[in-house]
Write a protein that holds these residues in place. Structure first.
Motif: not given
Length: 1017
Positions: A515, A535-536, A538, A557, A560, A562
């Motif tokens: 992450h 998508g994890e 972030q 996904l 996510q 951003k």
């Protein structure tokens, strides 16, 4: 109330007697000292619960906290020890009535105001410590009256002005500390008459001029610290004649000439630092014969040359040896390896070399240095194979840098013996072979880079054992096989560079469970679909997956992510529709989807609305999008038009009804809106506001023909105002804020806050502002600037081939002058303005040129204002997120660090490199693990002209210059110096970057050298 009354009455008494004790109480020592103490308390702003709450009539003042009375005179105050008492407020001038006072200690409080001149009445005072407060003004000349003073410490305040001559009369002074203030002028010669002085600390002021040669009079001096000033000239040889001097720091000045021979004969010397100066010359062969007590020698960032003498072995107690970024040459003598106490060895950035195995003997000898922690040998000319003996170095070793050399062969197989290693940088060499199996033992490793070598083989699964890693760079090698899934164990990883290798197969999904990952790059032969688990991540900011064999669509996904700023998925086999969610990413600056098989309608929002921010070529099945992309219309457009014909009457009816209701509402609320949106007349104090209608007329209704450019938060129009408003001239540039963009208002406030009190020749002048409502009743905000007729620096460096400036370019002298202008602007912003300001977005498009080609720095929409003279950003109203611009923003900003002046210097360094190479930092050549800085660093090791802007190199080879002709030697030397300047300013470590003062000095010397090398005809 009683305390205030007491202070008022006492003040009247003292005023009537010229701040001395009134004659009516002169015989009453108790009244005299007690009133002085109560006066001191009354001028503090501490609450009654503070440590001075017991200072009252209920107890004898000699028992009050911090008060010490004498033995021979038990009712007289001899010492005030109030350091670190958390006191705030002013220092009472009536402390000057404590006529028996010997020590006054108010250090480490929050005291403000000036140093009272009345303290000069304290003839018995021996120690005065007011350090680490917020005192302002100048040092009172009356301090010369403290004739018994032995210790004077006014350091870490905000004092200004020159050091008063009266301090020269303090013949008993032993310790003088005035560092960390804003003192200016030259070091006064009369300080050198203080023959009892042992400690002199004047660092981090603004002292200028030469060091007085009479320093040789300070025969008792033990420590001298003049770091961080603007001193120039030579180091006086008399300094080396002081018999007790052991500690000398002259860092961060503009000293020149050679190091005096007398310095090398100082048997008392334990520490000598001249970091960041302009010193030249060589180190004599026998320089270290007498330096048996030397523990620290720092000569980095000068122009010293010659060899490192073998006599260094005589300085056997050295634990810090830093000689980086000079011109030392030859091999490193074996004797360097015999320094048994060495802790920090830094030889990087020189011309030192190793060709044969015997040239590496110093490294083998270092095995006996059990305290070695830092070994920095990067950016030299070391070659040949790295000896296996590297693995025998001390297990205390934490930092190894061998980057930017020509080292070949394998990484030593037992490198894993260095179990405490945290940083291993082997970039830009010619290492071959695979990663040794012992590598997995380096469980404390935080950063590892072998980028741009010739390594091959598989990445071992055991790499997952290095769980402390936060940077892993394998870019630009020939590693093969599948990417090991165990990389997913590296949960602290921030940057992962795997690009330009021969990896195959899919990306392990485990990687995207990290992450913390903010950078991922892989240009290989990877296949399969892009994992949805991506998508994890972030916090991911940069995603490089170009030139692989990925297929399928873009996973939903990814919506996510951003924080993405750069996405490159080009040259794959991706298909399906391009998802709209990329258009919702507010910080996405660049999206490359070219050469895939995408189909369907291209979105038009966000990044898709900027044709220069996206690349979609090579996708023949796309349609729609903005007009600038010239895609065919989508087939669904025709039925949409037919449907629109059937609903037009309904829409017209609804619009008419809505218009009537809106008109009624506007009439009812007009008066209220005028009150709530009317601009404050003090918002831009000293800059009279203009109206919306004036700007409409000035810009011809904000017409497209007057549009100069458009950015994230606003569009800029050329305008011509009729008459004058305040200081407004006719031609202006009007920046109209895009208020619908998140952060635009904060950007507006930041820019106004930063510029409204700024006055400097090299800053774009803010003329006025407009806070109003437009003709539709919407909020309207704009800033008006002086118009810069020669456009932006970017337009000169990267002209439109179809534009008017097709054949214009800047010659070398013009570029140096522009760089000097920008440096002057930064120096003013950081050091000399009303409040220190960080620009946060320095780049070529924000440097504007007037009719005389004088550069002006503009666009302060991300500016940050510093407080308390800190070099780190203090949160304020201007809280627009600090990102700057990709390629120019300092690397520490990507790790979440606060803005600092060091960040502006990094951006300036990139600007220097852009001006010298003619390449943008986001040039397509720099997307495969290579940056503009590394590109230049490589050029400095080989053919410099290969990286220089062709306009400049052609001018060099063909003798073509638009203004003057320089000798080839002068020009080559200047080009090399400028490239080195850019590399130095853009150093990855903030503290290693140059200051604005150093930059200006360097550029001034380059300009002088160019002019002296001009060929006259």
């Amino acid at each position: 109330m009683g305390g205030v009354t007491l202070f008022f009455c006492f003040s009247l008494l003292c005023i009537c007697s010229n701040a001395q004790v009134p004659s009516g109480i002169s015989g009453n020592a108790t009244v005299q000292d007690e009133l002085a103490l109560l006066s001191f308390k009354s001028m503090l702003s501490s609450s009654p619960s503070s440590v001075l709450a017991s200072w009252n009539k209920s107890g004898h003042y000699c028992s009050w906290p911090g008060v010490v009375c004498g033995r021979r005179h038990p009712d007289r105050v001899v010492a005030l020890r109030l350091g670190s008492f958390n006191l705030s407020g002013h220092i009472s001038p009536f402390l000057g009535n404590l006529s028996f006072l010997q020590k006054l200690d108010l250090r480490n409080n929050q005291l403000v105001g000036q140093v009272p001149a009345e303290l000069g009445h304290l003839g018995r005072l021996q120690g005065l410590n007011l350090s680490t407060n917020f005192l302002q003004g100048s040092i009172p000349a009356a301090m010369g009256g403290c004739t018994n003073l032995k210790v004077l410490d006014l350091s870490s305040n905000k004092l200004q002005g020159e050091i008063p001559a009266e301090l020269g009369s303090l013949k008993d002074l032993i310790n003088l500390r005035l560092h960390k203030n804003g003192l200016s002028g030259e070091i006064p010669w009369y300080l050198t008459d203080l023959q009892s002085l042992r400690f002199l600390s004047l660092y981090e002021n603004r002292l200028s001029g030469a060091m007085p040669p009479t320093f040789g009079n300070l025969t008792s001096l033990q420590e001298l610290d003049l770091e961080g000033n603007m001193l120039s000239g030579a180091i006086p040889s008399s300094l080396g004649l002081l018999p007790s001097l052991s500690w000398i720091s002259l860092e961060n000045n503009n000293l020149s000439g050679s190091i005096p021979d007398s310095i090398w004969n100082m048997s008392s010397l334990t520490a000598f630092s001249v970091l960041n100066n302009q010193l030249s010359g060589t180190i004599p062969p026998g320089a270290f014969n007498a330096l048996h007590r030397l523990e620290s020698l720092i000569l980095s960032n000068n122009q010293l040359r010659g060899s490192i003498p073998p006599s260094i072995s005589n300085a056997s107690k050295i634990n810090v040896l830093q000689v980086s970024n000079n011109f030392f040459s030859g091999t490193v003598p074996l004797e360097v390896g015999n320094l048994g106490d060495i802790n920090w060895l830094q030889l990087s950035g020189n011309l030192l070399e190793a060709k044969e195995s015997k040239d590496w003997e110093f490294l083998t000898a270092l095995a006996n240095s059990s305290q070695l922690e830092f070994l920095l040998l990067g950016s030299c000319k070391f070659g040949g194979a790295l000896p296996e003996s590297l693995s025998n170095l001390s297990t205390s070793l934490r930092f190894i840098s061998l980057s930017h050399n020509a080292i070949s062969g394998s990484i030593p197989r037992d490198i894993g013996n260095l179990i405490n290693l945290q940083f291993l940088d082997l970039r830009f060499n010619s290492f071959t072979g695979s990663l040794p199996s012992s590598f997995s033992k380096l469980k404390n490793l935080h950063t590892f880079s072998v980028a741009l070598n010739k390594m091959s083989g598989l990445i071992p699964m055991a790499i997952g054992n290095l769980t402390e890693l936060n940077q892993l760079e394998l870019v630009g090698n020939s590693f093969s096989g599948m990417i090991p899934s165990t990389i997913g164990n590296l949960t602290k990883l921030v940057g992962l560079g795997l690009g330009s290798n021969n990896f195959t197969g899919p990306i392990p999904t485990e990687i995207f469970n990290i992450h913390t990952l903010s950078y991922f790059g892989s240009l290989n032969k990877l296949s399969g679909e892009i994992p949805s688990s991506l998508g994890e991540c972030q916090v991911l900011q940069n995603l490089y997956l170009q030139n692989n064999m990925f297929s399928g669509g873009i996973p939903s996904l990814l919506a996510q992510l951003k924080s993405l700023q750069i996405v490159d998925l080009s040259s794959n086999n991706l298909s399906g529709k391009i998802p709209t969610f990329f258009g919702t990413f507010r910080v996405l600056d660049y999206l490359n989807l070219s050469f895939n098989s995408f189909s369907g309608e291209l979105p038009t929002i966000g990044v898709f609305a900027n044709s220069s921010a996206i690349s979609i070529q090579g996708n023949s099945k796309l349609c729609g999008g903005i007009l600038d992309l010239h895609l065919p219309s989508c087939p669904s457009d025709v039925p949409k038009k037919k449907h629109m014909l059937s609903v037009i009457p309904i829409v017209i009816s609804l619009v008419a009804t809505g218009f009537i209701l809106a008109s009624v509402y506007m009439l009812l609320t007009w008066h209220k809106r005028k009150k709530t949106t009317a601009p404050s007349t003090t918002f831009m104090q000293g800059h009279p506001l203009v109206s919306y209608s004036q700007l409409v007329k000035a810009t011809d209704g904000f017409s497209a023909t007057n549009l100069l450019g458009s950015g994230t938060f606003g569009s800029v129009y050329k305008g011509k105002l009729e008459g004058h408003v305040g200081e407004i001239t006719n031609l202006v540039a009007v920046k109209v804020l895009k208020l619908q963009t998140p952060g635009a208002v904060k950007s507006f406030l930041a820019e106004c806050e930063a510029l409204r009190n700024m006055r400097h020749r090299n800053l774009v002048k803010i003329v006025t502002a407009c806070l109003s409502i437009d003709y539709s009743g919407n909020d309207f905000k704009a800033i008006v600037y002086d118009f810069m007729p020669s456009g932006s620096l970017e337009s000169w460096l990267h002209p439109d081939t179809n534009g008017q400036m097709e054949h214009q370019f800047l010659n070398l002298l013009e570029r140096v002058s522009i760089l000097l202008d920008v440096a002057f602007a930064l120096d003013y912003l950081h050091c000399h303005g009303p409040a220190p300001v960080i620009h946060c977005d320095l780049k070529s498009s924000n440097v504007l040129l007037d009719a005389d080609m004088v550069a002006h720095v503009g666009d302060f929409g991300l500016a940050k204002i510093l407080y308390e003279n800190s070099t780190v950003f203090h949160q304020s109203m201007s809280s627009v997120g600090v990102r700057g611009t990709i390629g120019y923003a300092a690397p520490e900003y990507g790790a979440g660090n606060m803005a600092s002046t060091h960040g502006d210097i990094y951006s300036y360094g990139i600007l220097v490199l852009e001006m010298m190479t003619g390449k943008r930092p986001t040039d397509s050549n720099f997307t495969r693990g290579l940056s503009l800085r590394e590109y230049v660093a490589l050029g400095l090791q080989g053919r410099v002209l290969d990286v220089v802007d062709t306009h400049l190199s052609m001018g060099l080879e063909n003798g073509l210059q638009t203004a003057c002709i320089f000798s080839p030697e002068a020009k080559i030397d200047s080009l090399i110096s400028l490239l080195r300047l850019g590399v130095s300013c853009s150093h990855e470590t903030p503290s290693s970057r140059m200051s604005t003062g150093e930059v200006m000095k360097e550029l001034h010397d380059i300009k002088e050298s160019l002019m002296q090398g001009t060929i006259t005809s």
